[in-house]
Design a protein around this motif. Structure first.
Motif, PDB file in Angstrom:
ATOM      1  N   ASP B 121     -12.711  44.306  32.614  1.00 32.72           N
ATOM      2  CA  ASP B 121     -11.465  45.029  32.916  1.00 32.72           C
ATOM      3  C   ASP B 121     -11.768  46.514  33.124  1.00 32.72           C
ATOM      4  O   ASP B 121     -11.203  47.158  34.006  1.00 32.72           O
ATOM      5  CB  ASP B 121     -10.458  44.913  31.755  1.00 32.72           C
ATOM      6  N   LEU B 122     -12.648  47.031  32.276  1.00 32.67           N
ATOM      7  CA  LEU B 122     -12.979  48.453  32.383  1.00 32.67           C
ATOM      8  C   LEU B 122     -13.758  48.737  33.660  1.00 32.67           C
ATOM      9  O   LEU B 122     -13.561  49.772  34.300  1.00 32.67           O
ATOM     10  CB  LEU B 122     -13.756  48.904  31.145  1.00 32.67           C
ATOM     11  N   LEU B 123     -14.643  47.819  34.032  1.00 37.71           N
ATOM     12  CA  LEU B 123     -15.367  47.999  35.295  1.00 37.71           C
ATOM     13  C   LEU B 123     -14.362  48.085  36.441  1.00 37.71           C
ATOM     14  O   LEU B 123     -14.489  48.913  37.339  1.00 37.71           O
ATOM     15  CB  LEU B 123     -16.345  46.849  35.520  1.00 37.71           C
ATOM     16  N   GLU B 124     -13.373  47.243  36.380  1.00 38.56           N
ATOM     17  CA  GLU B 124     -12.349  47.247  37.416  1.00 38.56           C
ATOM     18  C   GLU B 124     -11.620  48.600  37.450  1.00 38.56           C
ATOM     19  O   GLU B 124     -11.351  49.149  38.502  1.00 38.56           O
ATOM     20  CB  GLU B 124     -11.350  46.127  37.135  1.00 38.56           C
ATOM     21  N   ARG B 125     -11.353  49.124  36.259  1.00 39.75           N
ATOM     22  CA  ARG B 125     -10.629  50.404  36.208  1.00 39.75           C
ATOM     23  C   ARG B 125     -11.429  51.539  36.814  1.00 39.75           C
ATOM     24  O   ARG B 125     -10.862  52.515  37.302  1.00 39.75           O
ATOM     25  CB  ARG B 125     -10.266  50.747  34.756  1.00 39.75           C
ATOM     26  N   VAL B 126     -12.763  51.463  36.730  1.00 42.05           N
ATOM     27  CA  VAL B 126     -13.554  52.540  37.344  1.00 42.05           C
ATOM     28  C   VAL B 126     -13.975  52.172  38.763  1.00 42.05           C
ATOM     29  O   VAL B 126     -14.854  52.802  39.354  1.00 42.05           O
ATOM     30  CB  VAL B 126     -14.797  52.917  36.494  1.00 42.05           C
ATOM     31  N   GLY B 127     -13.347  51.145  39.314  1.00 45.55           N
ATOM     32  CA  GLY B 127     -13.556  50.822  40.722  1.00 45.55           C
ATOM     33  C   GLY B 127     -14.810  50.024  41.019  1.00 45.55           C
ATOM     34  O   GLY B 127     -15.359  50.108  42.120  1.00 45.55           O
ATOM     35  N   LEU B 128     -15.287  49.251  40.044  1.00 44.92           N
ATOM     36  CA  LEU B 128     -16.475  48.425  40.283  1.00 44.92           C
ATOM     37  C   LEU B 128     -16.089  46.938  40.154  1.00 44.92           C
ATOM     38  O   LEU B 128     -15.158  46.599  39.424  1.00 44.92           O
ATOM     39  CB  LEU B 128     -17.571  48.769  39.260  1.00 44.92           C
ATOM     40  N   PRO B 129     -16.834  46.059  40.836  1.00 49.64           N
ATOM     41  CA  PRO B 129     -16.540  44.630  40.739  1.00 49.64           C
ATOM     42  C   PRO B 129     -16.778  44.088  39.316  1.00 49.64           C
ATOM     43  O   PRO B 129     -17.709  44.540  38.636  1.00 49.64           O
ATOM     44  CB  PRO B 129     -17.543  43.993  41.708  1.00 49.64           C
ATOM     45  N   ARG B 130     -15.957  43.150  38.894  1.00 51.09           N
ATOM     46  CA  ARG B 130     -16.043  42.601  37.534  1.00 51.09           C
ATOM     47  C   ARG B 130     -17.409  41.975  37.251  1.00 51.09           C
ATOM     48  O   ARG B 130     -17.912  42.045  36.141  1.00 51.09           O
ATOM     49  CB  ARG B 130     -14.961  41.539  37.330  1.00 51.09           C
ATOM     50  N   GLU B 131     -18.001  41.371  38.273  1.00 50.94           N
ATOM     51  CA  GLU B 131     -19.245  40.640  38.014  1.00 50.94           C
ATOM     52  C   GLU B 131     -20.438  41.559  37.719  1.00 50.94           C
ATOM     53  O   GLU B 131     -21.494  41.092  37.326  1.00 50.94           O
ATOM     54  CB  GLU B 131     -19.573  39.659  39.151  1.00 50.94           C
ATOM     55  N   PHE B 132     -20.242  42.892  37.877  1.00 53.42           N
ATOM     56  CA  PHE B 132     -21.327  43.816  37.540  1.00 53.42           C
ATOM     57  C   PHE B 132     -21.658  43.779  36.050  1.00 53.42           C
ATOM     58  O   PHE B 132     -22.715  44.223  35.628  1.00 53.42           O
ATOM     59  CB  PHE B 132     -20.950  45.259  37.926  1.00 53.42           C
ATOM     60  N   ALA B 133     -20.749  43.272  35.232  1.00 54.98           N
ATOM     61  CA  ALA B 133     -20.934  43.275  33.779  1.00 54.98           C
ATOM     62  C   ALA B 133     -22.255  42.618  33.366  1.00 54.98           C
ATOM     63  O   ALA B 133     -22.875  43.013  32.375  1.00 54.98           O
ATOM     64  CB  ALA B 133     -19.760  42.577  33.100  1.00 54.98           C
ATOM     65  N   GLY B 134     -22.693  41.648  34.134  1.00 55.71           N
ATOM     66  CA  GLY B 134     -23.907  40.925  33.769  1.00 55.71           C
ATOM     67  C   GLY B 134     -25.184  41.581  34.230  1.00 55.71           C
ATOM     68  O   GLY B 134     -26.284  41.087  33.971  1.00 55.71           O
ATOM     69  N   ARG B 135     -25.065  42.726  34.920  1.00 53.16           N
ATOM     70  CA  ARG B 135     -26.278  43.351  35.479  1.00 53.16           C
ATOM     71  C   ARG B 135     -26.804  44.473  34.597  1.00 53.16           C
ATOM     72  O   ARG B 135     -26.135  44.925  33.672  1.00 53.16           O
ATOM     73  CB  ARG B 135     -25.967  43.906  36.864  1.00 53.16           C
ATOM     74  N   HIS B 136     -28.013  44.942  34.946  1.00 55.50           N
ATOM     75  CA  HIS B 136     -28.664  46.027  34.206  1.00 55.50           C
ATOM     76  C   HIS B 136     -28.537  47.341  34.974  1.00 55.50           C
ATOM     77  O   HIS B 136     -28.410  47.331  36.198  1.00 55.50           O
ATOM     78  CB  HIS B 136     -30.131  45.685  33.966  1.00 55.50           C
ATOM     79  N   PRO B 137     -28.591  48.486  34.252  1.00 54.44           N
ATOM     80  CA  PRO B 137     -28.364  49.784  34.902  1.00 54.44           C
ATOM     81  C   PRO B 137     -29.213  50.037  36.152  1.00 54.44           C
ATOM     82  O   PRO B 137     -28.731  50.622  37.119  1.00 54.44           O
ATOM     83  CB  PRO B 137     -28.716  50.794  33.800  1.00 54.44           C
TER      84      PRO B 137
END
Ligand SMILES: Nc1ncnc2c1ncn2[C@@H]1O[C@H](COP(=O)(O)OP(=O)(O)O)[C@@H](O)[C@H]1O
Ligand SMILES: Nc1ncnc2c1ncn2[C@@H]1O[C@H](COP(=O)(O)OP(=O)(O)O)[C@@H](O)[C@H]1O
Ligand code: SF4
Ligand SMILES: [Mg+2]
Ligand SMILES: [Mg+2]
Lengths: 261, 301
Positions: B121-137
């Protein structure tokens, strides 16, 4: 206005890395005593264009097209010859002065090493020229600065020293990639004035890569705009910044902060 | 929820070197839902001030209170509980390279004892796709990474957000976007935002008020439009004149000569006098009173 002699002429430059075409046929020409600004958003290929001129493309990159300097094609020059051109006729300055400065060597040593190598000067002549260059880029107390180390200077002074080193061998072409981006605006103003003065005084042909259209407006004579590995617009500064013909240039201008558009 | 900084002095002490008074009597207030931009040349003490607000630099003199409670040097854990979150310049350094970004955002949620919100949800709020959660920096660009750092800071539900040059390492195109994002997110959640940058044109875009810092002191503070259109302190005037305008006219910006003096040995009187075109006799001997404009040309009536 642009009656100047063409110093460097890039035509149809293509660069491929790992099967991906990064530059797709770039045309760009630099004139004696003129600053050519290169704008465009990140990833559009500005840095790669500069690196291609210097023969410093990443490992595995393939370049085709033509980069003409004084009757030679830099793309087909043997490595030894290219080495002589780089740091000699063509010099460079990057965003971070640390890229061009060695932290463990005195400023004087870094200035004179290039000269003794490229210009075949003896120790005394090289020193005299180094002190003169430090004065030219307005480092206070040039004699004393000669013996000091990079970390003993502020960021703006370090960038001036990087410029002095770039000028050490009287280049005809200077590639400056975001040279003021890391500096405070107050310091940037000084470096821009310096670059403009050197260009006028020494007849340098400058390729100034910058994302900052304010910087572009301040010192560029010609402006080119890149997008996805291609130059989409080229023209005199006033024309490109005030009456851009390409929609992309217009969108860049519109996205500027601080302008009441 | 107000942050109040009063006559703050912060000194750096290192063995064998003179004491550096990096913040030398600065006062500043940030109210809830307000964005204050702090600008000034590098070395003027912006980071030192920000770190003191987070309890990362000890207060030498003066006071910092948040919601009426004094800020004291605290461990990282306690500090996050106070509701102040900081976003740093370098998103490479502030994110753990070995952990998935979703897990790092989840740390922030845990701080706020939030068991409901999904990191995505937070990724979405900063304008990023939700599926980024599983990735590394390392899989992200600088701009995306900074958005992730902002998402993590927001997850802790801060009541005060501090950005220390959060956009300086980003591209121009990403700079204005990320700055605007920080502003919107802070204001929407009712938090205050202290936004530090040396880039005045971006600060102008997002700040309600601008504070101009010089050598450890706030020399001018006011509403953004007022400071921008009618700067009164000679230092503010010089800063604004140095910004080149993209008008296509080929005008070189004016140079402010001289470097920022060594804060270990600040000039007598007004700290700006060696670089000030209007310096008078009084300026060399007497420090101007703090106020909206700390300058002898603008004495409070
Ligand atoms: N070492 C590299 N290997 C492969 N691709 C690269 C490398 N460096 C940059 N690129 C790619 O080349 C393109 C152009 O990059 P660059 O010239 O650095 O852009 P700019 O300077 O305009 O921001 C980008 O898509 C970038 O991802
Ligand atoms: N840990 C430290 N030890 C000693 N001096 C420091 C330390 N951190 C910062 N300083 C000095 O304090 C002054 C203010 O620094 P800083 O707060 O980082 O300024 P800014 O963020 O505005 O660039 C500078 O002169 C800097 O060299
Ligand atoms: S107090 Fe004097 S020296 Fe300082 S900024 Fe004002 S006029 Fe200049
Ligand atoms: Mg680049
Ligand atoms: Mg800082």
């Amino acid at each position: 206005m642009s009656t100047g002699k063409t110093t460097l002429d890039i035509t149809g430059l293509k660069v491929t890395i790992g099967g991906r075409e990064i530059l797709r046929g770039v045309d760009l020409s630099l004139q004696e005593g003129r600053v050519h600004g290169l704008a465009g958003e990140s990833g559009s290929g500005k840095t790669m264009t500069g690196l291609a001129v210097l023969g410093l493309l990443p490992h595995g990159a393939r370049a085709t097209g033509r980069i003409a300097l004084g009757g030679r094609d830099l793309l087909t020059l043997p490595p030894r010859e290219l080495n002589k051109v780089r740091g000699g006729e063509v010099a460079m300055v990057f965003q971070d002065p640390a890229t061009s400065l060695h932290p463990m060597l005195s400023v004087g040593r870094q200035l004179t090493e290039h000269m003794r190598h490229h210009l075949k000067l003896d120790k005394r002549e090289a020193r005299a020229r180094a002190v003169e260059l430090l004065g030219k880029v307005r480092i206070p107390g040039a004699e004393e600065a000669y013996g000091r180390f990079p970390h003993q200077f502020s960021g703006g002074m370090r960038q001036r020293i990087a410029i002095a080193i770039a000028l050490a061998c009287s280049p005809r072409v200077l590639i400056a990639d975001e040279p003021t981006t890391a500096l405070d605006v107050t310091v940037q103003a000084g470096v821009l004035r310096l670059l403009r003065g050197l260009c006028d005084e020494l007849g340098l042909a400058v390729l100034l890569v910058t994302h900052d259209l304010g910087v572009m407006s301040a010192i560029a004579d010609e402006v080119s705009v890149m997008k996805d590995g291609l130059v989409v617009e080229t023209g005199p500064r006033g024309k490109v910044l005030r009456e851009p013909s390409h929609a992309y240039t217009r969108s860049l201008l519109d996205s500027l902060p601080g302008e009441t558009a | 929820m107000t942050l109040e900084i009063k006559d703050l002095v912060v000194e750096h002490r290192s063995p064998g070197r003179p004491v550096v008074r990096a913040v030398a009597g600065a006062s500043l207030t940030v109210r809830p839902g307000e964005v204050v931009g702090l600008v000034g040349e590098s070395g003027c003490g912006k980071s030192t001030l920000a770190r003191a607000v987070c309890g990362l630099n000890p207060v030498t003199e003066g006071s910092i209170t948040f919601e009426g409670v004094p800020v004291t040097p605290l461990g990282l854990r306690r500090r996050t509980l106070t509701g102040v979150q900081m976003v740093f310049q370098d998103p490479y350094a502030s994110l753990n390279p070995r952990r998935r970004v979703g897990d790092q955002i989840a740390d922030g949620l845990r701080t706020a004892r939030d068991g409901e919100t999904d990191p995505a949800d937070l990724l979405e709020r900063v304008g990023l796709p939700r599926e980024f959660a599983g990735r590394h920096p390392h899989e992200f660009s600088g701009g995306q990474r900074q958005r992730i750092a902002i998402a993590r800071a927001l997850a802790a539900r801060p009541r005060m957000l501090i950005g220390d040059e959060p956009i300086s390492a980003l591209d121009a195109s990403a700079q204005a976007q990320v700055a605007t994002l920080m502003r919107d997110l802070a204001v929407d959640s009712g938090a205050g935002l202290l936004f530090i940058s040396h880039d005045l044109s971006v600060v102008r875009l997002i700040a309600d008020r601008i504070a101009v810092m010089y050598l450890g002191r706030i020399v001018e503070i006011g509403d953004t439009a007022e400071v921008w259109d009618d700067p009164r302190h000679p230092y503010t005037q010089a800063l604004l004149r140095a910004i080149p305008k993209p008008d296509g006219m080929g005008v070189l910006p004016e140079e402010l000569t001289g470097d920022v003096p060594d804060p270990a040995a600040p000039p007598e009187g007004c700290r700006f006098h060696p670089r000030c075109p209007f310096a008078m006799d009084v300026c060399r001997v007497k420090e101007p009173e703090p106020g909206p404009v700390a300058c002898w040309l603008h004495e409070p009536a």
